[in-house]
Design a protein around this motif. Structure first.
Motif, PDB file in Angstrom:
ATOM      1  N   LEU A 247       0.830  -1.208   0.000  1.00 49.49           N
ATOM      2  CA  LEU A 247       0.000   0.000   0.000  1.00 49.49           C
ATOM      3  C   LEU A 247       0.866   1.261   0.000  1.00 49.49           C
ATOM      4  CD1 LEU A 247      -3.144   0.783   0.385  1.00 49.49           C
ATOM      5  CD2 LEU A 247      -2.432   1.331   2.709  1.00 49.49           C
ATOM      6  N   HIS A 248       1.898   1.271   0.856  1.00 42.24           N
ATOM      7  CA  HIS A 248       2.783   2.434   0.918  1.00 42.24           C
ATOM      8  C   HIS A 248       3.560   2.603  -0.382  1.00 42.24           C
ATOM      9  CE1 HIS A 248       1.873   2.164   5.190  1.00 42.24           C
ATOM     10  NE2 HIS A 248       2.379   3.371   5.339  1.00 42.24           N
ATOM     11  N   TYR A 249       4.041   1.518  -0.918  1.00 46.67           N
ATOM     12  CA  TYR A 249       4.804   1.588  -2.160  1.00 46.67           C
ATOM     13  C   TYR A 249       3.949   2.146  -3.297  1.00 46.67           C
ATOM     14  CZ  TYR A 249       7.751   0.126  -6.068  1.00 46.67           C
ATOM     15  OH  TYR A 249       8.518   0.124  -7.200  1.00 46.67           O
ATOM     16  N   ILE A 250       2.706   1.786  -3.343  1.00 46.76           N
ATOM     17  CA  ILE A 250       1.816   2.224  -4.418  1.00 46.76           C
ATOM     18  C   ILE A 250       1.475   3.703  -4.289  1.00 46.76           C
ATOM     19  CG2 ILE A 250      -0.536   1.991  -5.336  1.00 46.76           C
ATOM     20  CD1 ILE A 250      -0.336  -1.006  -4.705  1.00 46.76           C
ATOM     21  N   HIS A 251       1.230   4.185  -3.058  1.00 38.80           N
ATOM     22  CA  HIS A 251       0.604   5.496  -2.902  1.00 38.80           C
ATOM     23  C   HIS A 251       1.524   6.622  -2.434  1.00 38.80           C
ATOM     24  CE1 HIS A 251      -3.478   4.303  -3.891  1.00 38.80           C
ATOM     25  NE2 HIS A 251      -3.275   3.194  -3.206  1.00 38.80           N
ATOM     26  N   LEU A 252       2.669   6.331  -1.861  1.00 42.06           N
ATOM     27  CA  LEU A 252       3.571   7.417  -1.452  1.00 42.06           C
ATOM     28  C   LEU A 252       4.188   8.067  -2.687  1.00 42.06           C
ATOM     29  CD1 LEU A 252       5.473   5.872   1.601  1.00 42.06           C
ATOM     30  CD2 LEU A 252       3.654   7.582   1.651  1.00 42.06           C
ATOM     31  N   ASP A 253       4.303   9.404  -2.650  1.00 43.16           N
ATOM     32  CA  ASP A 253       5.008  10.068  -3.743  1.00 43.16           C
ATOM     33  C   ASP A 253       6.497   9.757  -3.621  1.00 43.16           C
ATOM     34  OD1 ASP A 253       6.085  11.828  -1.805  1.00 43.16           O
ATOM     35  OD2 ASP A 253       4.458  13.262  -2.114  1.00 43.16           O
ATOM     36  N   LEU A 254       7.273  10.069  -4.662  1.00 36.42           N
ATOM     37  CA  LEU A 254       8.669   9.637  -4.703  1.00 36.42           C
ATOM     38  C   LEU A 254       9.503  10.165  -3.536  1.00 36.42           C
ATOM     39  CD1 LEU A 254      10.818   8.041  -6.149  1.00 36.42           C
ATOM     40  CD2 LEU A 254      11.245  10.020  -7.619  1.00 36.42           C
ATOM     41  N   PRO A 255       9.417  11.457  -3.181  1.00 34.87           N
ATOM     42  CA  PRO A 255      10.213  11.913  -2.020  1.00 34.87           C
ATOM     43  C   PRO A 255       9.846  11.172  -0.730  1.00 34.87           C
ATOM     44  CG  PRO A 255       9.469  13.792  -3.314  1.00 34.87           C
ATOM     45  CD  PRO A 255       8.749  12.596  -3.849  1.00 34.87           C
ATOM     46  N   SER A 256       8.554  10.967  -0.513  1.00 32.77           N
ATOM     47  CA  SER A 256       8.127  10.257   0.690  1.00 32.77           C
ATOM     48  C   SER A 256       8.564   8.798   0.637  1.00 32.77           C
ATOM     49  CB  SER A 256       6.605  10.333   0.835  1.00 32.77           C
ATOM     50  OG  SER A 256       6.173  11.670   0.999  1.00 32.77           O
ATOM     51  N   LEU A 257       8.513   8.201  -0.543  1.00 41.96           N
ATOM     52  CA  LEU A 257       8.925   6.809  -0.701  1.00 41.96           C
ATOM     53  C   LEU A 257      10.400   6.637  -0.354  1.00 41.96           C
ATOM     54  CD1 LEU A 257       7.849   4.033  -1.612  1.00 41.96           C
ATOM     55  CD2 LEU A 257       8.637   4.602  -3.922  1.00 41.96           C
ATOM     56  N   LEU A 258      11.225   7.569  -0.774  1.00 39.08           N
ATOM     57  CA  LEU A 258      12.654   7.489  -0.483  1.00 39.08           C
ATOM     58  C   LEU A 258      12.927   7.635   1.013  1.00 39.08           C
ATOM     59  CD1 LEU A 258      14.071   9.558  -3.483  1.00 39.08           C
ATOM     60  CD2 LEU A 258      14.066   7.072  -3.198  1.00 39.08           C
ATOM     61  N   LEU A 259      12.118   8.428   1.697  1.00 39.05           N
ATOM     62  CA  LEU A 259      12.258   8.567   3.151  1.00 39.05           C
ATOM     63  C   LEU A 259      11.688   7.363   3.882  1.00 39.05           C
ATOM     64  CD1 LEU A 259      11.264  12.330   3.547  1.00 39.05           C
ATOM     65  CD2 LEU A 259      13.556  11.341   3.788  1.00 39.05           C
ATOM     66  N   TRP A 260      10.690   6.710   3.273  1.00 41.17           N
ATOM     67  CA  TRP A 260      10.033   5.562   3.892  1.00 41.17           C
ATOM     68  C   TRP A 260      10.941   4.341   3.932  1.00 41.17           C
ATOM     69  CZ3 TRP A 260       8.118   1.157   0.978  1.00 41.17           C
ATOM     70  CH2 TRP A 260       7.312   0.285   1.715  1.00 41.17           C
ATOM     71  N   ILE A 261      11.803   4.172   2.950  1.00 41.33           N
ATOM     72  CA  ILE A 261      12.648   2.981   2.860  1.00 41.33           C
ATOM     73  C   ILE A 261      13.539   2.811   4.093  1.00 41.33           C
ATOM     74  CG2 ILE A 261      14.541   1.906   1.571  1.00 41.33           C
ATOM     75  CD1 ILE A 261      13.209   3.009  -0.986  1.00 41.33           C
ATOM     76  N   PRO A 262      14.261   3.843   4.562  1.00 40.10           N
ATOM     77  CA  PRO A 262      15.065   3.645   5.782  1.00 40.10           C
ATOM     78  C   PRO A 262      14.213   3.372   7.022  1.00 40.10           C
ATOM     79  CG  PRO A 262      15.190   5.932   5.023  1.00 40.10           C
ATOM     80  CD  PRO A 262      14.560   5.157   3.936  1.00 40.10           C
ATOM     81  N   VAL A 263      12.985   3.884   7.050  1.00 41.32           N
ATOM     82  CA  VAL A 263      12.088   3.573   8.163  1.00 41.32           C
ATOM     83  C   VAL A 263      11.780   2.082   8.181  1.00 41.32           C
ATOM     84  CG1 VAL A 263       9.783   3.954   9.118  1.00 41.32           C
ATOM     85  CG2 VAL A 263      11.090   5.887   8.199  1.00 41.32           C
ATOM     86  N   VAL A 264      11.532   1.521   7.001  1.00 39.94           N
ATOM     87  CA  VAL A 264      11.272   0.086   6.885  1.00 39.94           C
ATOM     88  C   VAL A 264      12.485  -0.717   7.349  1.00 39.94           C
ATOM     89  CG1 VAL A 264      10.868  -1.800   5.254  1.00 39.94           C
ATOM     90  CG2 VAL A 264       9.569   0.332   5.051  1.00 39.94           C
ATOM     91  N   LEU A 265      13.677  -0.303   6.945  1.00 38.74           N
ATOM     92  CA  LEU A 265      14.892  -1.027   7.321  1.00 38.74           C
ATOM     93  C   LEU A 265      15.126  -0.973   8.826  1.00 38.74           C
ATOM     94  CD1 LEU A 265      17.250   0.025   4.395  1.00 38.74           C
ATOM     95  CD2 LEU A 265      15.985  -2.112   4.675  1.00 38.74           C
ATOM     96  N   LEU A 266      14.858   0.189   9.425  1.00 42.59           N
ATOM     97  CA  LEU A 266      15.005   0.300  10.878  1.00 42.59           C
ATOM     98  C   LEU A 266      13.995  -0.596  11.595  1.00 42.59           C
ATOM     99  CD1 LEU A 266      16.246   1.635  13.370  1.00 42.59           C
ATOM    100  CD2 LEU A 266      14.601   3.508  13.097  1.00 42.59           C
ATOM    101  N   ASN A 267      12.765  -0.580  11.109  1.00 48.05           N
ATOM    102  CA  ASN A 267      11.744  -1.448  11.704  1.00 48.05           C
ATOM    103  C   ASN A 267      12.092  -2.922  11.530  1.00 48.05           C
ATOM    104  OD1 ASN A 267      10.056   0.555  12.698  1.00 48.05           O
ATOM    105  ND2 ASN A 267       8.867   0.699  10.804  1.00 48.05           N
TER     106      ASN A 267
END
Length: 323
Positions: A247-267
């Motif tokens: 869901l996040h991959y589909i709907h986040l815009d590109l800047p938000s998606l790039l910030l989301w990836i390290p959050v996923v890795l930390l989690n």
């Protein structure tokens, strides 16, 4: 059938996905037909069976020969199953209903007026307990921190009976058929379950349409989980996690998606260290089929960004009724 004495309303195609729900169909189909008759709307009932083994098909053939019955030789999951029914819908409106929902007789009556607005995609009612009036599901409040999509919060209108909703419950939603089909129905990449109704709501809002909640349209639900009847808890949590990544991959815009990836890795590190292995399992499932998510991302309407959708909904809302 259209009542000769009732009001003229758009026709309704009822689409019900079923998997081993013979007991629920026997309990809840009479309430559906009573509500349809009370509405006065022309209607058809389409039940799409997902390779049930409990006699559902035989029950329907014997007791409801007038319905449209679709069958599948293999179990495919919620989205593919309900989409087969949506493809057969021929009326102006489509009512999506789970087998464990029982409608009050006047359920449809307050919903028709919504569709006089060309921007309306659909409307859902209030789900209460089967034997009490405690609200189980209502309007969906959008929680947003820039990176996390969360549609789990219910809220009630602070005044009146209507409120915008981030998405419509897949258990009971009346939607405009043409708009639903133009979006391709539910995204089948979310199969077998979870997250597909939130994704559909986001696609509708991002395409410039609106989703609503009507408090006076009441249906009943016995607290239970159809999914847990047929799946192990660990598998359910892993699939839910996979679909949240999707869901996040589909709907986040590109800047938000790039910030989301390290959050996923930390989690991922934290969840693994705390032995919550559903998270890495879900991530692995997502990455294994990331091509399907990328295809879905390319097809999402882009009239509004996710951030704009959240602002559009919340600017008129009070958060004091959130639960």
């Amino acid at each position: 059938m259209r009542s000769s004495t009732g009001p003229t309303h758009p026709g309704i195609s009822v689409v019900i996905p079923n998997y081993n729900g013979a007991d629920l169909l026997a309990a809840n189909l009479p309430g559906l037909f009573e509500a349809l008759a009370f509405s006065g709307a022309d209607h058809e009932v389409i039940i799409s069976d997902d390779a049930s083994t409990d006699g559902s098909v035989a029950f329907l053939k014997e007791n409801y020969p007038g319905i449209v019955l679709l069958t599948s030789p293999v179990n495919t999951g919620f989205s593919p199953n309900i989409n087969r029914g949506i493809a057969r819908a021929s009326k102006e409106l489509t009512f999506l209903m789970n087998t464990d929902i029982r409608l009050e007789k006047d359920f449809f009556v307050p919903l028709f007026d919504y569709f006089s607005d060309p921007e309306v995609f659909g409307v859902m009612g209030r789900i209460v307990g089967m034997n009490d009036d405690k609200t189980q599901d209502s309007a969906k409040y959008p929680k947003w921190n820039g990176l996390q999509v969360d549609g789990s919060a219910n809220y009630l209108p602070s005044s009146g009976t209507r409120a915008p909703s981030l998405f419509l419950s897949g258990a009971e939603a009346l939607v405009e058929t043409e708009k639903l089909k133009s979006l391709g129905g539910f995204d089948e990449a979310f199969a077998p379950f979870y997250g597909e109704d939130l994704d559909l709501g986001l696609r509708a809002w991002r395409g410039g349409w609106t989703c609503w909640y009507e408090h006076s349209a009441v249906c009943r639900h016995k607290t239970s989980s159809t999914i847990s009847r047929h799946n192990k808890p660990g598998a359910i949590r892993a699939i839910a996690a996979r679909n949240k990544f999707r869901l996040h991959y589909i709907h986040l815009d590109l800047p938000s998606l790039l910030l989301w990836i390290p959050v996923v890795l930390l989690n991922l590190i934290v969840k693994s260290l705390t032995l919550k292995f559903y998270y890495p399992r879900g991530l692995a499932l997502f990455l294994r089929d990331i091509g399907a998510a990328a295809a879905s991302r390319r097809k999402v309407p882009d009239k509004y960004t996710l951030r704009q959708v959240y602002r559009k909904i919340t600017r008129t809302l009070s958060a004091d009724r959130i639960r």
